[in-house]
Design an enzyme around this catalytic site. Structure first.
Site, PDB file in Angstrom:
ATOM      1  CG  HIS A  94      -1.800   0.735   1.535  1.00 12.58           C
ATOM      2  ND1 HIS A  94      -1.151   2.630   1.846  1.00 12.58           N
ATOM      3  CD2 HIS A  94      -3.491   1.037   1.372  1.00 12.58           C
ATOM      4  CE1 HIS A  94      -2.981   2.866   1.864  1.00 12.58           C
ATOM      5  NE2 HIS A  94      -4.033   2.399   1.548  1.00 12.58           N
ATOM      6  CG  ASP A 122       0.529  -1.814   6.286  1.00 13.56           C
ATOM      7  OD1 ASP A 122      -0.434  -2.022   7.412  1.00 13.56           O
ATOM      8  OD2 ASP A 122       0.483  -1.705   5.779  1.00 13.56           O
ATOM      9  CD  GLN A 125      -7.037  -4.115   4.619  1.00 14.17           C
ATOM     10  OE1 GLN A 125      -8.488  -5.386   5.228  1.00 14.17           O
ATOM     11  NE2 GLN A 125      -6.801  -3.270   4.476  1.00 14.17           N
ATOM     12  CE  LYS A 169      -7.445   0.218   6.204  1.00  9.72           C
ATOM     13  NZ  LYS A 169      -7.761   0.624   5.505  1.00  9.72           N
ATOM     14  CB  CYS A 206      -3.451   3.025  -1.132  1.00  7.24           C
ATOM     15  SG  CYS A 206      -5.383   4.053  -1.476  1.00  7.24           S
TER      16      CYS A 206
END
Lengths: 438, 173
Positions: free
Chosen positions: A145, A222, A225, A248, A388
């Site tokens: 991303h 990261d 998700q 999220k 993104c």
């Protein structure tokens, strides 16, 4: 705080039906049809308990934290720090290893700018090992991303370090055999995504961390998700930094978190500076508090942190194992269904291979924007565009794709309705006859 | 099927999204472009303009950062008249159809008339569905009236028009 024990039986459509009652927005209509929300990868919806936690904070406890002697300030501070403890427990961290940020993007920038400041000589001897310069390398992956790419591009530009990346293959999987040569003795930092926001693929964290450890590089994960969708224990993944966003994971916007291994946060210089992060200030210089306060300058996002704590409790009570399993089922249903439709190319893992409840795809002859518009007219909210991740789309030969992403509140009926609508898209735009292939 | 959706994707838009009038290489050396344009006959105004160097050209590259769509458009102008429009790009049905319709509409128009069409189209796109388009001025571009009800798609319809505006300014005539 004790993580509440969740039931052990798997989630079902029946139980998800009850969960949905906690999410008022999901009962809405979209363009005259029942809303089917399949964009939780972008932002999730909030349960009533989260919204009430924020309201209750403002009605009962609102005050500036870590300052003031009045009782209300103490209550506000307790609420804020309790939220930190809750978030820390959720990922197996200590509270002083959790820095609240506005989102994952800021968390990643915090690390990049702190290293940048160390590279300028700030932070003294303790920070020296965190300095980068010409001859050093930063390694990312081709599937990142932009939030986990551009901060490292900028860090490289500021320090003279080079930026390298681990390429992906035609299916989007990381080419681990190349990772072993991309990561070498010059590598000071490896930043990579746990789960791709486009491919839904779960990257091999252990292998990548092992490569980084072998050359003494820092690791940045990261987890935008992953933390919302599967159990994550920072001790088990053994990375140095983890970034994720509250919005999220059933929380409000404006709040995210950085996990940083304690020894690093203690040694690193601050990014943002100002009030609430200092000990002694003269007209010439300042000394800084230990982490996490060192990295939380100014009045913080107190109500959002409190609400994020509430969101974490909701997830923990439902059970991250059960959420992961339910979304694995939804993800597989998505991919099997999409693969059966003529002219659809699913990005990332094929059916039968691990992925979260997220599938991005290309519709032959129809632009993603038009696909999204068609689905919108059927009450279905999906994400369209490059999500993104322009370099990844370019690598896959696309400028844009359509993405459906699930959460604990999505039903199998919703996935099926989405698949039915996708099967109609090409005929509407004159790209092909309607229907599902044999 | 939702009438709102069909109002947005008028048949004329879906047709133009496929026909893509004017799509071709925008390299100034290239003769591409699907607008029928016979070779300028000797003594014709265009040939005269070419000979005197009065045939001006300008190009513009536009990007829609929301979806990554790109479009490059080149225009040739002589005697204050749009002689040819060529564009290349990739995008959604709305943006591709808009470029195609624009090419048909403005080719052969005077620069002033083209600017009038641009102003009317922009006004229509910003109207949120409150304006009945003037087909006398906008021709097939009037079919984009439905787009104005979808604010997220206005940029798609405007992409080629913004490129045209910049390309004409770049031609500096």
């Amino acid at each position: 705080m004790p993580i509440l024990s969740a039931p052990s039986h798997p989630l079902s459509d029946e139980e998800v039906g009850r969960i949905r009652n906690d999410f008022p927005l999901l009962a809405n209509e979209l363009n005259g049809r029942p809303l089917i929300y399949l964009d939780s990868g972008a932002t999730s919806q909030n349960p009533i308990s989260v919204m009430e936690a924020e309201q209750e904070y403002y009605e009962q406890r609102n005050a500036a934290v870590h300052r003031g002697a009045h009782s209300l300030a103490v209550e506000a501070t307790d609420a804020y720090e309790f939220a930190r403890t809750t978030v820390a427990s959720f990922i197996g961290a200590s509270p002083d290893e959790i820095v609240f940020t506005s989102n994952a993007t800021e968390a990643l920038n915090l690390v990049a700018y702190s290293l940048s400041n160390a590279s300028l000589g700030l932070g003294g001897d303790a920070a020296r090992p965190y300095a980068l310069g010409p001859g050093d390398s930063i390694v990312v992956t081709e599937m990142e991303h932009h939030a986990n790419l551009i901060p490292w591009q900028e860090l490289a530009a500021r320090t003279g370090a080079s930026l390298r990346y681990i390429p992906v293959d035609d299916d989007g999987a990381l080419r681990l055999e190349e990772a072993a040569s991309v990561i070498d003795g010059s590598t000071k930092l490896l930043a990579f995504t746990h789960v791709s926001n486009v491919l839904g693929i779960i990257n091999p964290v252990a292998e990548l961390v092992s490569l980084a450890r072998g050359v003494g590089a820092l690791t940045v994960l990261d987890a935008c998700q992953s933390v919302p969708h599967l159990p994550l224990d920072v001790a088990a993944v053994d990375v140095d930094f983890v970034a994720f966003s509250g919005h999220k994971m059933l929380g409000p916007t404006g709040i995210g978190a950085l996990y940083g291994r304690a020894k690093h946060l203690h040694a690193m210089p601050p990014f943002l500076t100002g009030g609430s992060m200092i000990t002694t200030v003269t007209m010439e210089r300042a000394e800084y508090l230990p982490p996490p306060a060192r990295f939380e300058a100014g009045t913080q996002r107190i109500s959002q942190a409190v609400a994020l704590g509430s969101a974490v409790n909701y997830l923990a009570e439902t059970g991250m194992d059960r959420i992961e399993e339910w979304e694995r089922l939804l993800g597989e249903r998505l991919v099997v269904g999409l693969e059966a439709i003529d002219g659809i190319r699913v990005l990332g893992p094929r059916s039968g291979q691990p992925r979260i409840g997220l599938a991005a795809f290309d519709v032959d002859g129809v632009h993603a924007h038009d696909v999204g518009q068609y689905l919108d007219s059927r009450g279905i909210a999906v994400r369209v565009g490059h999500h993104c991740a322009q370099p990844l789309h370019r690598r896959l030969g696309l400028t844009a794709s359509t993405r459906a992403s699930t959460y604990l509140y999505n039903t199998t009926d919703e996935v099926d309705a989405f698949l039915t609508a996708v099967a109609e898209v090409r005929s509407f735009f004159g790209a092909a006859a309607s229907g599902v292939s044999a | 099927m939702s009438s709102e959706l069909e109002n947005l994707y008028q048949q004329i838009i879906l047709d133009h999204a496929k026909r893509r009038v004017g799509q071709g290489s925008t390299d100034p050396a290239s003769g591409a472009g699907s607008v029928p344009e016979e070779e300028p006959a000797a003594g014709s105004p265009v040939a005269g303009a070419l000979a005197t160097g009065a045939l001006a050209t300008g190009a513009s590259h536009q990007l829609n950062p929301i979806c990554g769509d790109e479009l490059t458009l080149r225009v040739w102008i002589a005697d204050s008249r749009i002689k040819r429009v060529v564009w290349e790009g990739a995008g959604c049905a709305i943006s591709m159809a808009s470029a195609s319709v624009l090419t048909e509409l403005v080719s052969g128009e005077t620069r002033d008339d083209m600017m009038e069409q641009l102003d009317r189209f922009r006004e229509l796109m910003r109207s949120r569905g409150t304006i009945v388009p003037d087909e006398e001025v906008l021709g097939d571009a009037a079919a984009f009236a439905g787009v104005s009800r979808f604010p997220a798609r206005v940029k798609c319809a405007m992409l080629a028009w913004v490129a045209l505006e910049e390309a004409v300014l770049a031609a500096n005539c």
